[in-house]
Write an enzyme that holds these catalytic residues in place. Structure first.
Site, short mmCIF file in Angstrom:
data_model
loop_
_atom_site.label_atom_id
_atom_site.label_comp_id
_atom_site.label_asym_id
_atom_site.label_seq_id
_atom_site.Cartn_x
_atom_site.Cartn_y
_atom_site.Cartn_z
N GLU A 46 0.87 -1.19 0.00
CA GLU A 46 0.00 0.00 0.00
C GLU A 46 0.89 1.23 0.00
O GLU A 46 1.96 1.23 0.64
CB GLU A 46 -0.91 0.03 1.24
N ASN A 374 -12.00 -3.10 0.14
CA ASN A 374 -10.84 -3.32 1.00
C ASN A 374 -11.24 -3.87 2.35
O ASN A 374 -11.15 -5.05 2.60
CB ASN A 374 -10.05 -2.02 1.17
N GLU A 375 -11.71 -3.02 3.21
CA GLU A 375 -11.94 -3.43 4.60
C GLU A 375 -13.34 -2.96 4.95
O GLU A 375 -13.53 -2.10 5.79
CB GLU A 375 -10.88 -2.73 5.47
O1 AHR Z 1 -2.25 -1.24 6.74
C1 AHR Z 1 -2.74 0.00 7.12
C2 AHR Z 1 -4.25 0.10 7.00
O2 AHR Z 1 -4.85 -0.79 7.90
C3 AHR Z 1 -4.82 -0.32 5.67
O3 AHR Z 1 -4.80 0.72 4.77
C4 AHR Z 1 -6.22 -0.70 6.00
O4 AHR Z 1 -6.74 -1.68 5.16
C5 AHR Z 1 -6.15 -1.12 7.45
O5 AHR Z 1 -7.08 -0.45 8.21
#
Ligand code: AHR
Length: 671
Positions: A46, A374-375
């Site tokens: 990332e 993503n999350e």
């Molecule tokens: O790894 C850092 C962050 O942690 C990522 O961007 C996210 O997916 C998670 O909350």
């Protein structure tokens, strides 16, 4: 079972030379279990902590296209100049014009500060390039490397002249050798003479990039990735996939094609933590989706791109339904996924396959997986995911879809996430867990607070549901007392025995985050740290590498007292797992001592006879759990090879050994 040497046992095991406190474990070398997936063990990239621009991406000039909202951020412009916006690249229209400063003693020009300075190495070549035009037909430039802090006679320590020979926009290039190593140099450009010059996309790369590519990666950092031998590369994030709002989400189509015309995006890690604020943190997209696929291919990892599911970051927007795309308007987002698959895998006469071919890769990238979201969590996500799954499966039934169970590794929302992913028939579920020592060790406090944690976590997973992608995890020391320290890495190693043992459900994993610039981080711990010249691999890096390079092909049953070796009561912090490698014919056993006392062990290799020499790889230190690698001591802790002699008793081969406090050993024995 702890083996206490009373009389009967002494007779039985007299040939084993087992110490009085040895822990007896058994590996059944004949019973091949679940295959270990080739996607184990992976990496997660990332652009956080200046991982891309200023990090892995080799570009040394910050704001090279003058597209930052403050168009001269990162630059010092002097003399007679202006910023203009009718340049040759429609999505990056700004450029700088340098004009006659009005007097022979005055100067017009620009200096660039790079990312925390420009790192240069003695004897290395650097490729300077610029798009330029000279409205009067010709103009001259002087390009220099500068040491602003120099007490010497000259600030410049390398210099070259460049003739701009056309009134039309053209790309010019020259190579400058650095006679010095400097962590924080500047690049300076003087207009030489009176003729006006227009400058756009001013770039400086080391010639010596990874694989010597022109738009390449910083060699040492990319090599560190290759050295893991990862099974998977997830990209491009993380929260940057979502953006704080949809306008600033990561859009892969903006990251391909000529680098000069890739539009700038903000980076939410600029401002997410005001206590670690970086006003100059943007995404140039120079490291874009083509480069990610190529990197995955170069390092032998399966690519796993993650795309936006029509949602802005839920942390930043909580319940605001209006922050996200209405479910009936998701088509452009779904199309992005379908087009990406075509970009990666399509024939060269397809719309997006053609773009890939034009970028230099006519062969498909053979992408097999796509992450959607993503999350994300709750119904907002599940409702949006549904049409993505339907469309992708209809057009590309062989592409596997990775959904997500949200940011927590347990709890109601996590359960709801898994249930929804199962219902929607996602192939894999991406779970995230940044947790403390109690979680990784499954202490009574850990179990009380988190429930299913530690190395037994996956033993209870549903074997009929989607597979696990442990997509972001790391041990975060309690009370922030320490980061990337040795003990945390040993607890990760212990926990990972549970991933290995459960190879039938755990298909992919990745520690997170991957990179951090020591002057530009927002999040820690991280796997690899660097400054402008140096880097070091954390202890956690070595744990990941030890697993990835010794993953074997099939799990073997390994027990202590007929139970998994998972730091259970009476196991004194020992964690262990075993695999067989069909290619090398080796039994590979991982044993981790998470306790602070030395632990003698005996491993009975049932199904094998005779003596053997075990090749051992050990991660150990001098006993200080807080030790860590640093830029100045990058190899304080690293794996060391050893050998251990295995003996033969009447029934089997036996490996007797002793693990130091907080240590990790991998044993390899030829069958
Ligand atoms: O790894 C850092 C962050 O942690 C990522 O961007 C996210 O997916 C998670 O909350």
């Amino acid at each position: 079972m702890k083996l206490r040497l009373f009389a009967g046992a002494l007779a039985l095991f007299s040939s084993l030379a087992v110490s009085a406190q040895s822990h007896m474990m058994e590996v059944n070398t004949k019973k091949l279990g679940a295959p270990v997936q080739p996607t184990m063990y992976g990496l997660f990239f990332e652009d956080i902590n200046y991982a891309a621009d200023g990090g892995l991406y080799g570009e040394l000039v910050k704001n090279r296209s003058f597209e930052f909202p403050d168009h001269l951020m990162g630059w010092e412009a002097f003399g007679n100049f202006s910023v203009k916006d009718d340049g040759p690249f429609e999505r990056c229209p700004h450029y700088v014009e340098l004009r006659d400063p009005g007097h022979g003693e005055r100067r017009s020009g620009l200096s660039n500060n790079g990312f925390f300075g420009i790192g240069l190495k003695q004897g290395e070549d650097y490729r300077f390039s610029v798009w330029a035009k000279a409205p009067q037909g010709s103009a001259k430039l002087i390009v220099q490397f500068i040491d602003r802090a120099s007490m010497g006679e000259n600030q410049q320590f390398a210099e070259a002249k460049l003739d701009v020979t056309s009134g039309k926009w053209q790309k010019y290039e020259l190579v400058l050798k650095s006679p010095r190593t400097m962590e924080k140099a500047q690049l300076r450009i003087f207009l030489d003479g009176k003729n006006t010059v227009d400058l756009e996309h001013v770039s400086l790369f080391p010639v010596n990039t990874f694989k010597n590519r022109k738009n390449g990666m910083r060699r040492d950092l990319a090599q560190a990735l290759a050295d893991v031998h990862p099974g998977l590369l997830r990209f491009p994030g993380g929260c940057i996939v979502e953006g704080v709002d949809l306008a600033t989400r990561y859009q892969w189509k903006n990251t391909i094609g000529p680098v000069e015309n890739r539009p700038l995006n903000e980076n939410r890690w600029e401002y997410t933590f005001p206590h670690r604020f970086y006003p100059d943190y943007f995404q140039s997209y120079g490291l874009g989706f083509f480069e990610f696929f190529q990197l995955a291919e170069d390092i032998g990892a399966e690519p796993l791109p993650v795309l936006n599911v029509g949602m802005a970051c839920q942390f930043q927007n909580w319940d605001k339904e209006e922050a996200h795309v209405p479910v009936d308007q998701l088509q452009p987002y779904i199309q992005d996924c379908l087009d990406l698959i075509e970009f990666a895998n399509g024939p060269i006469d397809s719309e997006w396959g053609k773009v890939r071919a034009e970028m230099g890769h006519p062969e498909p990238f053979n992408m097999k997986f796509i992450g959607v979201g993503n999350e994300q969590w709750d119904d907002m996500y599940y409702r949006r995911l549904e049409p993505f799954v339907a469309a992708i499966k209809a057009k590309y039934p062989n592409i596997q879809i990775v959904g997500t169970s949200g940011p927590d590794s347990e709890g109601e929302m996590w359960q709801k996430g898994w249930a929804a992913m199962k219902k929607q028939k996602a192939d894999l579920v991406d779970e995230h867990f940044y947790r403390n020592e109690d979680w990784f060790l499954a202490t009574p406090e850990g179990k009380e607070k988190y429930g299913n944690c530690g190395a037994m976590r996956y033993d209870t997973y549903d074997r009929k549901g989607p597979k696990v992608f442990a997509g972001e995890y790391a041990c975060h020391g309690k009370n922030n007392h320490k980061w990337n320290h040795y003990e945390a890495s040993i607890l990760e190693a212990g926990f990972m025995t549970g991933m290995e043992r459960n190879a039938d459900v755990v298909y992919m994993t990745a520690y997170a985050p991957l990179f951090a610039h020591i002057e530009g981080w927002q999040w820690r711990p991280d796997l690899i740290w660097f400054d402008n010249l140096r880097m070091f691999k954390s202890c956690s890096y070595y744990v990941q590498q030890m697993y990835a390079t010794n993953k074997g092909t099939n799990v073997l049953p390994m027990t202590m007292d007929k139970k998994p070796v998972a730091g259970l009561d009476g196991q004194d912090g020992l964690h262990a797992s075993a695999v067989f490698d069909k290619d090398s014919g080796e039994i590979i056993i991982k044993v981790v001592n998470t306790s602070k006392a030395a632990q003698p062990i005996s491993i009975l290799l049932t199904g094998m006879k005779g003596e053997r020499t075990a090749q051992v790889l050990e991660l150990g230190n001098n006993g200080d759990p807080d030790d860590e690698n640093t830029l100045d001591k990058p190899e304080l802790i690293h794996p060391v090879p050893l050998t251990v002699q295995c003996i033969a008793d009447k029934k089997q081969t036996v490996l007797n050994d002793q693990l130091y406090p907080l240590s990790f050993r991998i044993y390899k024995v030829k069958k």
